[in-house]
Design a protein around this motif. Sequence first.
Motif, PDB file in Angstrom:
ATOM      1  N   LEU A  25       0.828  -1.204   0.000  1.00  0.00           N
ATOM      2  CA  LEU A  25       0.000   0.000   0.000  1.00  0.00           C
ATOM      3  C   LEU A  25       0.861   1.252   0.000  1.00  0.00           C
ATOM      4  CD1 LEU A  25      -2.701   1.484   0.183  1.00  0.00           C
ATOM      5  CD2 LEU A  25      -2.607   1.193   2.677  1.00  0.00           C
ATOM      6  N   ALA A  29       0.509   3.527  -3.244  1.00  0.00           N
ATOM      7  CA  ALA A  29      -0.080   4.847  -3.036  1.00  0.00           C
ATOM      8  C   ALA A  29       0.839   5.941  -3.547  1.00  0.00           C
ATOM      9  CB  ALA A  29      -0.388   5.057  -1.552  1.00  0.00           C
ATOM     10  N   ASN A  36      -6.821   6.697  -8.946  1.00  0.00           N
ATOM     11  CA  ASN A  36      -7.420   5.736  -8.036  1.00  0.00           C
ATOM     12  C   ASN A  36      -6.589   4.461  -7.982  1.00  0.00           C
ATOM     13  OD1 ASN A  36      -9.747   7.372  -7.480  1.00  0.00           O
ATOM     14  ND2 ASN A  36     -10.604   6.767  -9.453  1.00  0.00           N
ATOM     15  N   LEU A 272      -5.117  12.482   2.904  1.00  0.00           N
ATOM     16  CA  LEU A 272      -4.954  11.055   2.615  1.00  0.00           C
ATOM     17  C   LEU A 272      -3.501  10.602   2.687  1.00  0.00           C
ATOM     18  CD1 LEU A 272      -6.199   8.359   1.793  1.00  0.00           C
ATOM     19  CD2 LEU A 272      -5.937   9.051  -0.602  1.00  0.00           C
ATOM     20  N   THR A 273      -2.590  11.392   2.152  1.00  0.00           N
ATOM     21  CA  THR A 273      -1.184  10.984   2.160  1.00  0.00           C
ATOM     22  C   THR A 273      -0.681  10.762   3.577  1.00  0.00           C
ATOM     23  OG1 THR A 273      -0.727  12.164   0.086  1.00  0.00           O
ATOM     24  CG2 THR A 273       1.159  11.618   1.478  1.00  0.00           C
ATOM     25  N   VAL A 276      -2.234   7.556   4.990  1.00  0.00           N
ATOM     26  CA  VAL A 276      -1.593   6.343   4.464  1.00  0.00           C
ATOM     27  C   VAL A 276      -0.246   6.115   5.134  1.00  0.00           C
ATOM     28  CG1 VAL A 276      -0.546   5.306   2.409  1.00  0.00           C
ATOM     29  CG2 VAL A 276      -2.807   6.357   2.263  1.00  0.00           C
ATOM     30  N   ALA A 401      -9.060   5.988   1.949  1.00  0.00           N
ATOM     31  CA  ALA A 401      -8.532   4.644   1.706  1.00  0.00           C
ATOM     32  C   ALA A 401      -9.588   3.618   2.102  1.00  0.00           C
ATOM     33  CB  ALA A 401      -7.253   4.410   2.501  1.00  0.00           C
ATOM     34  N   SER A 415      -7.444  -3.753  -1.261  1.00  0.00           N
ATOM     35  CA  SER A 415      -7.023  -2.501  -0.655  1.00  0.00           C
ATOM     36  C   SER A 415      -6.924  -1.449  -1.745  1.00  0.00           C
ATOM     37  CB  SER A 415      -5.661  -2.680   0.031  1.00  0.00           C
ATOM     38  OG  SER A 415      -5.194  -1.444   0.566  1.00  0.00           O
ATOM     39  N   GLY A 416      -7.003  -0.174  -1.340  1.00  0.00           N
ATOM     40  CA  GLY A 416      -6.843   0.875  -2.336  1.00  0.00           C
ATOM     41  C   GLY A 416      -7.239   2.230  -1.797  1.00  0.00           C
ATOM     42  N   HIS A 417      -7.319   3.186  -2.695  1.00  0.00           N
ATOM     43  CA  HIS A 417      -7.786   4.513  -2.318  1.00  0.00           C
ATOM     44  C   HIS A 417      -8.636   5.099  -3.432  1.00  0.00           C
ATOM     45  CE1 HIS A 417      -3.687   6.005  -4.020  1.00  0.00           C
ATOM     46  NE2 HIS A 417      -4.593   6.234  -4.934  1.00  0.00           N
TER      47      HIS A 417
END
Length: 425
Positions: A25, A29, A36, A272-273, A276, A401, A415-417
């Motif tokens: 991740l 990311a 996305n 978000l950064t 994560v 996320a 998993s993802g964002h």
Amino acid sequence: MSADNGGGAASTCQSGQTALAAGLLNRFAAATADGNLVFSPVSIHLALALMSAGAAGDTLNEILAVAGAPSRGALEAFIRETVVERTLADRSGIGGPCVAFACGAWSDKSFPLKQAYRDTIVRTYKGETWTVDFQDHPVEARKQINTWVANATRNLITEVLDPHEQSRDTLKVVANAIYFKGEWRQPFDKEHTVDHQKFHLLDGSSIETSFMRRQRLHEERIACYDGFKVLKLPYNVADDDSPQYGLHNYKMRMTLPSFSMCVFLPDARDGLTGLVDRLTSRPEFLHEHLPRAFVPVGDFRLPKFKLSFRSSLVGILQSLGLRLPFEPSTKGLTEKMEDDDGKGVQLYVDDVIHKAVIEVNEEGSEAAAFTESDDEMGFSLFGDEPPPPKLVDFVADHPFAFFIVEETTGTIVFSGHVLDPSKEG
């Protein structure tokens, strides 16, 4: 290394799988900061296990280190007993998620797979093997692989290999595919879905998209922390009237795998950064911060989205410490194939391709992942979760996320964002 298939080894392998998911991740990311992301950590972990089945020496040790396994035997036992036979076992017949796992290996007719390697694919990974003609009929061979992937993923993924780019140097392709379709335990009412609502992007602009909603003054599993909130949306485990696992048999029901989608939403629109970074700072972070209680909810909105992602994993795996399998001079992948004289063939991994698709709507989620290589319980340990306010809002109108987690084993299946829910990529 000696095989240790006991509970300690399984626990080590599970921790290794979680650590791998965090590492993936973090790197995914960073590499997809403008788009996305969706990927399947368990599919990539399976790919490493398949790679280890034909490896030896330093190459095997390197694969095991990245996979987080004490030995090949322990990794194989964990994949077979925890992943294949439990986490990825189909429960659609009793009203649970529809899950499909498939594993396959294709070898060129001039270099057949060794019997021991073929047996591992079939017995340990419940897979299949085929002999094809990569050298003289590469297009047809690749079409066969694409057809297999399409069938395994219920046509969510229809092509991962361009038939017309197939190299005649290919001797072997090993792949796994995972399909997941789960219905929410508490579905969203389509009548409450609202269109043309603002979703704020990382660059400060906004787009309009559709949001799923629930009426005010209901309850959701939400945990509030410093700088972020976490939402857990459980998938149905079994039909309430299932004769074996219905509501009348609570103990039996609790033995079933429990899948949830967990959404980590930063408070800040551009947070978000940083979130994560916190999520990947320790492998245990995600599980320690899953909601453990229902809270009363006010404004509740979650965007519908459909994502598709495809990437080579070579650079990412190399950054995690897996280098020898990709070196042409490696001598650690000789246990897979033999030539006409019965001698081992010196192989290396040319590429590892991963593709994943997910769709989230009012009914639930549908997702699939493919990895190919050539060649309901949560808790917090911190006590930092303050008593929730009388009413909690959860409005995912900015990047977040997400994870699809099987909680009884801790397996992170997807998993993802989401940076822009109006786009697939």
